[in-house]
Design a protein around this motif. Structure first.
Motif, mmCIF file in Angstrom:
data_model
loop_
_atom_site.group_PDB
_atom_site.id
_atom_site.type_symbol
_atom_site.label_atom_id
_atom_site.label_comp_id
_atom_site.label_asym_id
_atom_site.label_seq_id
_atom_site.Cartn_x
_atom_site.Cartn_y
_atom_site.Cartn_z
ATOM 1 N N GLU A 24 15.932 -56.094 -7.129
ATOM 2 C CA GLU A 24 14.523 -56.477 -7.210
ATOM 3 C C GLU A 24 13.609 -55.274 -7.384
ATOM 4 N N ARG A 25 13.857 -54.217 -6.608
ATOM 5 C CA ARG A 25 12.957 -53.062 -6.666
ATOM 6 C C ARG A 25 13.037 -52.332 -8.001
ATOM 7 N N PHE A 26 14.175 -52.399 -8.668
ATOM 8 C CA PHE A 26 14.280 -51.779 -9.993
ATOM 9 C C PHE A 26 13.643 -52.679 -11.051
ATOM 10 N N ARG A 27 13.851 -53.970 -10.916
ATOM 11 C CA ARG A 27 13.249 -54.906 -11.873
ATOM 12 C C ARG A 27 11.727 -54.881 -11.803
ATOM 13 N N ALA A 28 11.166 -54.520 -10.663
ATOM 14 C CA ALA A 28 9.711 -54.472 -10.502
ATOM 15 C C ALA A 28 9.096 -53.256 -11.196
ATOM 16 N N CYS A 29 9.924 -52.332 -11.672
ATOM 17 C CA CYS A 29 9.435 -51.121 -12.348
ATOM 18 C C CYS A 29 9.068 -51.434 -13.791
ATOM 19 N N PRO A 30 8.147 -50.653 -14.362
ATOM 20 C CA PRO A 30 7.829 -50.837 -15.779
ATOM 21 C C PRO A 30 9.048 -50.637 -16.688
ATOM 22 N N ASP A 31 9.939 -49.721 -16.305
ATOM 23 C CA ASP A 31 11.148 -49.460 -17.096
ATOM 24 C C ASP A 31 12.344 -49.405 -16.144
ATOM 25 N N PRO A 32 12.951 -50.553 -15.841
ATOM 26 C CA PRO A 32 14.053 -50.596 -14.878
ATOM 27 C C PRO A 32 15.221 -49.673 -15.240
ATOM 28 N N LEU A 33 15.546 -49.547 -16.528
ATOM 29 C CA LEU A 33 16.676 -48.686 -16.911
ATOM 30 C C LEU A 33 16.361 -47.214 -16.688
ATOM 31 N N ALA A 34 15.120 -46.819 -16.888
ATOM 32 C CA ALA A 34 14.741 -45.431 -16.600
ATOM 33 C C ALA A 34 14.796 -45.182 -15.095
ATOM 34 N N ALA A 35 14.382 -46.173 -14.298
ATOM 35 C CA ALA A 35 14.404 -46.023 -12.841
ATOM 36 C C ALA A 35 15.845 -45.888 -12.329
ATOM 37 N N ILE A 36 16.744 -46.753 -12.789
ATOM 38 C CA ILE A 36 18.135 -46.637 -12.332
ATOM 39 C C ILE A 36 18.765 -45.367 -12.895
ATOM 40 N N GLY A 37 18.320 -44.934 -14.073
ATOM 41 C CA GLY A 37 18.796 -43.664 -14.622
ATOM 42 C C GLY A 37 18.392 -42.491 -13.751
ATOM 43 N N ALA A 38 17.155 -42.505 -13.257
ATOM 44 C CA ALA A 38 16.693 -41.447 -12.349
ATOM 45 C C ALA A 38 17.492 -41.487 -11.044
ATOM 46 N N TYR A 39 17.776 -42.691 -10.573
ATOM 47 C CA TYR A 39 18.577 -42.843 -9.357
ATOM 48 C C TYR A 39 19.966 -42.226 -9.563
ATOM 49 N N LEU A 40 20.609 -42.610 -10.655
ATOM 50 C CA LEU A 40 21.945 -42.093 -10.959
ATOM 51 C C LEU A 40 21.929 -40.569 -11.149
ATOM 52 N N GLY A 41 20.876 -40.052 -11.783
ATOM 53 C CA GLY A 41 20.781 -38.621 -12.010
ATOM 54 C C GLY A 41 20.791 -37.830 -10.706
ATOM 55 N N ALA A 42 20.091 -38.323 -9.690
ATOM 56 C CA ALA A 42 20.076 -37.636 -8.401
ATOM 57 C C ALA A 42 21.431 -37.727 -7.704
ATOM 58 N N VAL A 43 22.103 -38.860 -7.851
ATOM 59 C CA VAL A 43 23.447 -39.005 -7.261
ATOM 60 C C VAL A 43 24.407 -38.028 -7.952
ATOM 61 N N ALA A 44 24.325 -37.939 -9.267
ATOM 62 C CA ALA A 44 25.193 -37.019 -10.019
ATOM 63 C C ALA A 44 24.895 -35.569 -9.656
ATOM 64 N N ALA A 45 23.628 -35.246 -9.451
ATOM 65 C CA ALA A 45 23.261 -33.877 -9.072
ATOM 66 C C ALA A 45 23.854 -33.518 -7.707
ATOM 67 N N GLU A 46 23.792 -34.435 -6.762
ATOM 68 C CA GLU A 46 24.389 -34.191 -5.443
ATOM 69 C C GLU A 46 25.898 -34.016 -5.579
ATOM 70 N N ALA A 47 26.524 -34.867 -6.376
ATOM 71 C CA ALA A 47 27.969 -34.759 -6.578
ATOM 72 C C ALA A 47 28.320 -33.408 -7.202
ATOM 73 N N GLY A 48 27.556 -32.999 -8.203
ATOM 74 C CA GLY A 48 27.804 -31.703 -8.843
ATOM 75 C C GLY A 48 27.666 -30.547 -7.868
#
Length: 145
Positions: free
Chosen positions: A44-68
Protein backbone atom coordinates in the motif's frame (compact mmCIF):
# COMPACT_ATOMS: atom_id res chain seq x y z
CA UNK A 1 6.31 -10.75 2.70
CA UNK A 2 8.19 -8.43 5.06
CA UNK A 3 9.41 -5.14 3.66
CA UNK A 4 11.20 -3.72 6.67
CA UNK A 5 10.86 -0.06 7.55
CA UNK A 6 14.03 -0.52 9.61
CA UNK A 7 17.44 0.36 8.22
CA UNK A 8 18.97 -2.71 6.59
CA UNK A 9 22.03 -2.35 8.84
CA UNK A 10 19.92 -3.80 11.66
CA UNK A 11 19.28 -7.05 9.77
CA UNK A 12 21.37 -10.18 10.07
CA UNK A 13 22.58 -12.04 6.99
CA UNK A 14 19.40 -14.09 6.68
CA UNK A 15 17.21 -11.03 7.17
CA UNK A 16 19.14 -8.99 4.64
CA UNK A 17 18.94 -11.64 1.93
CA UNK A 18 15.25 -12.29 2.66
CA UNK A 19 14.58 -8.54 2.52
CA UNK A 20 16.27 -8.38 -0.89
CA UNK A 21 14.24 -11.31 -2.25
CA UNK A 22 10.96 -10.04 -0.88
CA UNK A 23 11.53 -6.49 -2.15
CA UNK A 24 12.31 -7.94 -5.58
CA UNK A 25 9.01 -9.81 -5.38
CA UNK A 26 7.29 -6.56 -4.41
CA UNK A 27 8.88 -4.90 -7.42
CA UNK A 28 7.56 -7.66 -9.69
CA UNK A 29 4.07 -7.22 -8.23
CA UNK A 30 4.17 -3.43 -8.66
CA UNK A 31 5.39 -3.86 -12.25
CA UNK A 32 2.56 -6.29 -13.01
CA UNK A 33 4.90 -9.22 -13.73
CA UNK A 34 3.26 -11.60 -11.28
CA UNK A 35 -0.26 -12.36 -10.18
CA UNK A 36 0.60 -13.43 -6.65
CA UNK A 37 0.74 -11.01 -3.73
CA UNK A 38 -1.11 -8.31 -5.71
CA UNK A 39 -3.18 -7.39 -2.66
CA UNK A 40 -0.42 -7.65 -0.07
CA UNK A 41 -0.98 -4.91 2.51
CA UNK A 42 2.69 -3.90 2.74
CA UNK A 43 2.54 -2.72 -0.87
CA UNK A 44 0.00 0.00 0.00
CA UNK A 45 2.69 2.51 0.95
CA UNK A 46 4.51 2.01 -2.35
CA UNK A 47 1.32 2.18 -4.40
CA UNK A 48 0.51 5.51 -2.72
CA UNK A 49 3.68 7.03 -4.25
CA UNK A 50 3.61 8.98 -7.51
CA UNK A 51 6.05 6.43 -8.97
CA UNK A 52 5.81 3.10 -7.09
CA UNK A 53 8.57 1.44 -9.16
CA UNK A 54 11.00 4.27 -8.43
CA UNK A 55 10.13 4.02 -4.71
CA UNK A 56 10.74 0.25 -4.56
CA UNK A 57 13.88 0.81 -6.64
CA UNK A 58 15.17 3.27 -4.03
CA UNK A 59 14.30 0.74 -1.32
CA UNK A 60 16.19 -2.03 -3.12
CA UNK A 61 19.15 0.28 -3.78
CA UNK A 62 19.66 0.89 -0.06
CA UNK A 63 19.40 -2.84 0.69
CA UNK A 64 21.99 -3.57 -2.02
CA UNK A 65 24.28 -0.85 -0.67
CA UNK A 66 24.16 -2.38 2.82
CA UNK A 67 24.84 -5.82 1.36
CA UNK A 68 27.79 -4.46 -0.62
CA UNK A 69 29.20 -2.89 2.53
CA UNK A 70 29.18 -6.34 4.12
CA UNK A 71 30.93 -7.94 1.17
CA UNK A 72 27.86 -9.50 -0.45
CA UNK A 73 27.12 -9.02 -4.12
CA UNK A 74 23.44 -8.41 -4.83
CA UNK A 75 22.65 -8.01 -8.53
CA UNK A 76 21.59 -4.35 -8.77
CA UNK A 77 20.80 -4.98 -12.44
CA UNK A 78 17.58 -6.55 -11.18
CA UNK A 79 16.32 -3.17 -9.96
CA UNK A 80 13.89 -1.79 -12.54
CA UNK A 81 14.35 1.88 -11.66
CA UNK A 82 17.56 2.33 -9.73
CA UNK A 83 19.09 5.56 -8.48
CA UNK A 84 16.09 7.77 -9.17
CA UNK A 85 15.42 10.40 -6.53
CA UNK A 86 12.08 9.83 -4.83
CA UNK A 87 10.28 11.65 -2.04
CA UNK A 88 10.64 10.09 1.40
CA UNK A 89 7.77 7.93 2.58
CA UNK A 90 6.35 8.32 6.06
CA UNK A 91 6.64 5.56 8.63
CA UNK A 92 5.17 6.02 12.08
CA UNK A 93 7.23 5.70 15.21
CA UNK A 94 4.69 3.08 16.32
CA UNK A 95 5.36 1.01 13.19
CA UNK A 96 9.11 1.32 13.63
CA UNK A 97 8.85 0.25 17.28
CA UNK A 98 6.66 -2.70 16.31
CA UNK A 99 9.15 -3.85 13.66
CA UNK A 100 12.04 -3.34 16.10
CA UNK A 101 10.40 -5.73 18.55
CA UNK A 102 9.59 -8.18 15.77
CA UNK A 103 13.19 -8.14 14.50
CA UNK A 104 14.65 -8.46 18.01
CA UNK A 105 12.49 -11.55 18.63
CA UNK A 106 13.70 -13.11 15.37
CA UNK A 107 17.33 -12.33 16.17
CA UNK A 108 17.04 -13.75 19.69
CA UNK A 109 16.39 -17.15 18.10
CA UNK A 110 18.35 -16.94 14.87
CA UNK A 111 21.30 -14.59 15.51
CA UNK A 112 21.79 -13.82 19.20
CA UNK A 113 25.20 -12.26 18.45
CA UNK A 114 23.55 -9.77 16.10
CA UNK A 115 20.92 -9.00 18.72
CA UNK A 116 23.65 -8.33 21.28
CA UNK A 117 25.27 -5.85 18.88
CA UNK A 118 22.07 -3.80 18.47
CA UNK A 119 22.20 -0.75 20.66
CA UNK A 120 20.11 2.35 20.91
CA UNK A 121 16.99 3.24 19.02
CA UNK A 122 16.09 1.76 15.65
CA UNK A 123 16.90 3.74 12.53
CA UNK A 124 14.51 3.79 9.59
CA UNK A 125 15.39 2.57 6.11
CA UNK A 126 16.75 5.59 4.16
CA UNK A 127 13.53 5.72 2.11
CA UNK A 128 11.46 6.50 5.21
CA UNK A 129 10.91 9.55 7.40
CA UNK A 130 9.64 8.88 10.93
CA UNK A 131 6.43 10.63 11.96
CA UNK A 132 4.39 10.22 15.15
CA UNK A 133 1.69 7.61 15.04
CA UNK A 134 0.55 4.07 15.81
CA UNK A 135 1.38 0.78 14.14
CA UNK A 136 0.33 0.99 10.48
CA UNK A 137 -3.16 -0.21 9.59
CA UNK A 138 -1.66 -2.52 6.94
CA UNK A 139 0.51 -4.37 9.48
CA UNK A 140 -0.66 -7.92 10.05
CA UNK A 141 -0.18 -8.76 13.70
CA UNK A 142 -0.65 -12.02 15.50
CA UNK A 143 -3.60 -11.90 17.83
CA UNK A 144 -2.69 -12.00 21.51
CA UNK A 145 -3.18 -15.15 23.40
Amino acid sequence: MRIWSLHPRHLDRQGLTACWREALLAQAVLAGRTRGYRHHPQLERFRACPDPLAAIGAYLGAVAAEAGGRGYSFDVGRIDRAAQPVPLLDVTDGQLAYEWGHLRAKLAVRSPERLAALAGAPEPHPLFRVVPGPVAAWEVRASPG
